[in-house]
Scaffold this active site. Structure first.
Site, PDB file in Angstrom:
ATOM      1  CB  CYS A 126      32.752  81.949  44.118  1.00 30.83           C
ATOM      2  SG  CYS A 126      32.617  83.738  43.942  1.00 30.83           S
ATOM      3  CG  ASP A 139      31.938  89.515  45.196  1.00 32.59           C
ATOM      4  OD1 ASP A 139      32.761  88.602  45.323  1.00 32.59           O
ATOM      5  OD2 ASP A 139      31.332  89.750  44.128  1.00 32.59           O
ATOM      6  CG  ASP A 144      32.045  83.734  40.465  1.00 41.87           C
ATOM      7  OD1 ASP A 144      31.057  83.739  41.202  1.00 41.87           O
ATOM      8  OD2 ASP A 144      32.743  84.750  40.256  1.00 41.87           O
TER       9      ASP A 144
HETATM   10  C1  DGJ Z   1      32.356  87.514  41.552  1.00 45.28           C
HETATM   11  C2  DGJ Z   1      33.298  86.945  42.561  1.00 45.28           C
HETATM   12  O1  DGJ Z   1      32.718  86.898  43.815  1.00 45.28           O
HETATM   13  C3  DGJ Z   1      34.577  87.749  42.539  1.00 45.28           C
HETATM   14  O2  DGJ Z   1      35.427  87.311  43.548  1.00 45.28           O
HETATM   15  C4  DGJ Z   1      35.199  87.625  41.190  1.00 45.28           C
HETATM   16  O3  DGJ Z   1      35.585  86.297  40.964  1.00 45.28           O
HETATM   17  C5  DGJ Z   1      34.214  88.078  40.130  1.00 45.28           C
HETATM   18  N1  DGJ Z   1      32.948  87.442  40.252  1.00 45.28           N
HETATM   19  C6  DGJ Z   1      34.768  87.841  38.751  1.00 45.28           C
HETATM   20  O4  DGJ Z   1      33.887  88.157  37.768  1.00 45.28           O
END
Ligand code: DGJ
Length: 731
Positions: A526, A548, A478
């Site tokens: 991500c 998200d 992420d």
């Molecule tokens: C942003 C991501 O897109 C979510 O799916 C999740 O992993 C959060 N961050 C966690 O902080």
């Protein structure tokens, strides 16, 4: 195939359905001759937009006094000699002069595709019969050389373009713009197609007519961004999903980028694309080279589907790499929307137990597993397991998850650090920005300075350690903020303009190293959802968290837009709880299931809270998906209808041999007095007879393709249905 026609001063690059032709005029100027439907021979009619004597143009070359850059279609361009359109190159020499005059030196044709040092790119296998043309140009007064590189993968209908700058002079030069591509077209009556959006609303198609002046589409957020994907489509005004000219340009890059389109005074159009120049300058010292990111290009005359199909193929099979490229992607359960930061080991183990019972194959422990991480204000950077939450540590949790027959996945956000972390106390200069000026936080975090090799090495070691502690089979990588200050304590003042590209080069070094050390680990990218869903990341990570926004209705538009460029096998798509956590909307489990089953299926909700009936429904969704995932993940994808045209959206997935196909239909709002319609199904074989399982209807493919299939809707809003077609007879 690339063929040299020296007598005609022409180099032809031919793919299955198009030809691209370059002219070297007077052994000096590299001009664009043609890009269009396949021709068997080089174009030979002399053509120039020469305006005759006029006071608007200048002529740089006394040997060829009629030559004016403005009159020509060019393969690359810099200002100062009479080309007033947007430049592909801007620079300054040691004496401050911005004038460079690049002229042709030589060219060569080599077989295969080339790796671009430090940057991800499309690769080719011997059976692809790829070839690369390198055109070397030089500015004699500074010694700066630029090599224009073109690789063709003929059967894929793909052209790859990028540039290599080399300083062969004796003084440093500064590059202020180094585009990957300059493409001149002799007309401009086209539409421009882009994928735009915002956080949680990524990659929504936008189509506008090209107009006189300069239009630009860019990201300056340090990431390729939720707001503007690094893609540009050029469509004939009449182009539809299945007919008409469609051209696509896709930048293999994850940082600041820009596509500029200029419609000039004479009705021509120039496209320049590459790294954004606002946050870019590069000091190139003698003997050094700089490579630009690659642009993946295609064109076709079979509409937007033709363009998407070519992008899907090249991304799925020649950009994504590693053992997971061709492996069925596991159905996963993710802990984020189930428990956010608050959980105990027992919660996680019982969630994993439910997941296993429902047939799910991979359990992903998302954010919140490390010390200090009870909200998003702290914890990033130190990466020590929180043993209050997870007594026994990651290894013991992983054993418990593996013991249930599940793969184990874990979330990381390696590029970021929380202000109170030990890492930052020990290494106050390891973040972007300067200590003298307040550093800007985003989601309460700072960005590690990945231009530094010591930081890169630290990250490689950290991820290695997490992977081995957790014995993980999957990583969700992420990155949850946009960039602020592009400044670094590690770089000399005259190199501060290099931070944005150097960051991305550092990131690519870290990821490529980690991925190659752990080839069997599945990586999912991500960035606060789909903020870095781009070909650069997909080269290392074959799937991406699409958004998200997990609301199924919003997801239809997001997945639909994403499919313009990216194949479904790259899209993470999860069933989440209702009311939805982002929008508060409630939709049925079946509707949420159908949307998520269109990509890489996952579940992101507290499975323990489902009723027995809901658990049974999830169990059958997962079982059904396993039967069809080869078609969904590795078949061909067809868009059929989108909400921009009405209340119904639909898409199809068909197996490569067209023996099995799925039709997904979604309706947003119910309307009265709506006559049922026939949906034409392009993904089938005309001479095959199909049976549709849920209705028992049988018909020849030609009827389903040309006349259509009747979709019947139940009443209510947010309704979906899926039809399953299987070949029963072949002519
Ligand atoms: C942003 C991501 O897109 C979510 O799916 C999740 O992993 C959060 N961050 C966690 O902080």
């Amino acid at each position: 195939m690339i063929t040299d026609y020296p007598d005609l001063n022409c180099i032809c690059i031919d793919a299955a359905s198009w030809s691209y032709q370059i002219e070297v005029r007077h052994r000096r100027y590299i001009l664009h001759r043609y890009f269009g439907p396949k021709m068997q021979r080089p174009a030979e009619i002399p053509f120039s937009r020469y305006l005759g004597k006029n006071y608007g143009s200048i002529h740089p070359d006394s040997e060829f006094p009629e030559f004016s850059y403005e009159a020509e279609l060019l393969e690359y361009s810099s200002p100062g000699k009479g080309d007033y359109r947007i430049p592909a190159f801007l620079g300054s020499r040691n004496d401050g002069s911005p004038v460079f005059w690049f002229t042709y030196v030589s060219h060569r044709i080599v077989s295969g595709a080339c790796e671009i040092p430090g940057l991800p790119s499309v690769y080719a296998l011997p059976e692809d019969r790829a070839q690369t043309l390198e055109l070397l140009c030089r500015d004699d007064s500074s010694g700066l050389e630029v090599t224009l590189c073109y690789t063709v993968l003929p059967e894929y209908d793909i052209l790859l373009r990028w540039c290599r700058y080399t300083n062969n002079g004796s003084n440093p030069v500064f590059l202020h713009r180094a585009a990957s591509i300059c493409l001149d077209i002799d007309r401009s009556s086209y539409d421009l197609l882009t994928l735009q959006g915002a956080y949680a609303r990524e990659r929504i198609p936008a189509r506008i007519p090209a107009c006189r002046g300069i239009t630009s589409f860019s990201s300056l957020r340090g990431i390729s961004s939720h707001h503007q994907n690094p893609f540009l489509g050029v469509l004939a005004p009449e182009t539809t999903e299945h007919s008409g000219m469609a051209m696509g340009l896709l930048l293999v890059y994850s940082g600041n980028h820009c596509f500029e389109i200029e419609v000039d005074a004479y009705g021509g159009m120039r496209i320049v694309g590459g790294m954004h120049d606002q946050s870019f300058s590069w000091k190139l010292i003698p003997g050094e080279s700089l490579h630009t990111p690659q642009v993946i290009m295609t064109r076709c005359d079979d509409g937007m589907h033709g363009m998407s199909r070519r992008f899907h193929e090249i991304i799925r099979t020649r950009l994504c790499r590693g053992p997971w490229r061709d492996r069925p992607r596991p159905v996963l359960a993710n802990s984020w929307e189930a428990s956010y930061f608050r959980f105990t080991r027992d919660d996680i183990v019982s969630l994993a137990g439910e997941a296993a019972d429902l047939g799910i194959e991979l359990f992903v422990l998302d954010d919140g597993w490390f010390s200090g991480r009870n909200d998003d204000t702290s914890g990033l950077g130190d990466w020590k397991t929180d043993t209050d939450k997870l007594p026994g540590g990651l290894r013991s949790l992983s054993e418990a998850i593996h013991a249930k027959g599940l793969l184990m996945g874990i979330w990381v956000e390696p590029e970021m650090v929380s202000p109170g972390s030990r890492l930052l106390t020990e290494h106050p200069d390891w973040v972007l920005g300067s200590r003298e000026q307040q550093r800007t936080t985003g989601r309460n975090q700072l960005i590690l300075d990945l231009t530094r090799e010591d930081v890169q090495d630290f990250l490689i070691g950290t991820i290695d350690r997490i992977l081995s502690d957790a014995d993980a089979d999957y990583i969700k990588w992420d990155a949850n903020r946009c960039f602020g200050e592009f400044s670094s304590a590690a770089l000399h003042p005259d190199r501060q303009g290099e931070i944005a590209p150097r960051y991305i080069l550092g990131l690519y070094r870290v990821i490529s190293e980690v991925v190659s050390r752990h080839p069997d680990v599945l990586f999912e990218g991500c960035a606060g959802g789909g903020g870095r869903y781009d070909p650069g990341m997909l080269a290392w990570m074959p799937q991406y968290w699409t958004s998200d926004n997990t609301d199924a209705l919003s997801r239809i538009s997001i997945q639909y837009g994403t499919s313009i460029v990216y194949p479904p096998v790259t899209m993470g798509a999860h069933v989440s709880a209702v009311p939805n956590h982002q929008l508060g909307r409630s939709t049925s489990l079946s509707f949420r299931g159908h949307v998520a089953q269109s990509g890489n299926l996952g579940y992101e909700l507290d499975l323990r809270k489902l009723s027995d009936a809901q658990k049974n429904e999830v169990r059958s969704q997962v079982a059904w998906y396993k039967q069809w995932r080869d078609v969904i993940q590795f078949g061909e994808f067809f868009r059929i209808a989108s909400f921009t045209e009405g209340e119904e959206a639909a898409w199809m997935a068909a197996s490569r041999d067209k023996k099995r196909a799925l039709l997904f239909c979604f309706r947003r709002l119910a309307e009265v007095s709506q006559a049922p319609g026939l949906l034409r199904l392009p993904g089938l074989c005309p001479s095959t007879r199909y049976i549709e399982r849920t209705t028992g209807i049988t018909a020849w493919g030609e009827e389903l393709i040309s006349r259509g299939f009747p979709v019947s809707w139940k009443t209510g809003d947010c309704i979906s249905c899926v039809y399953e077609f299987t070949a029963c007879t072949e002519e």
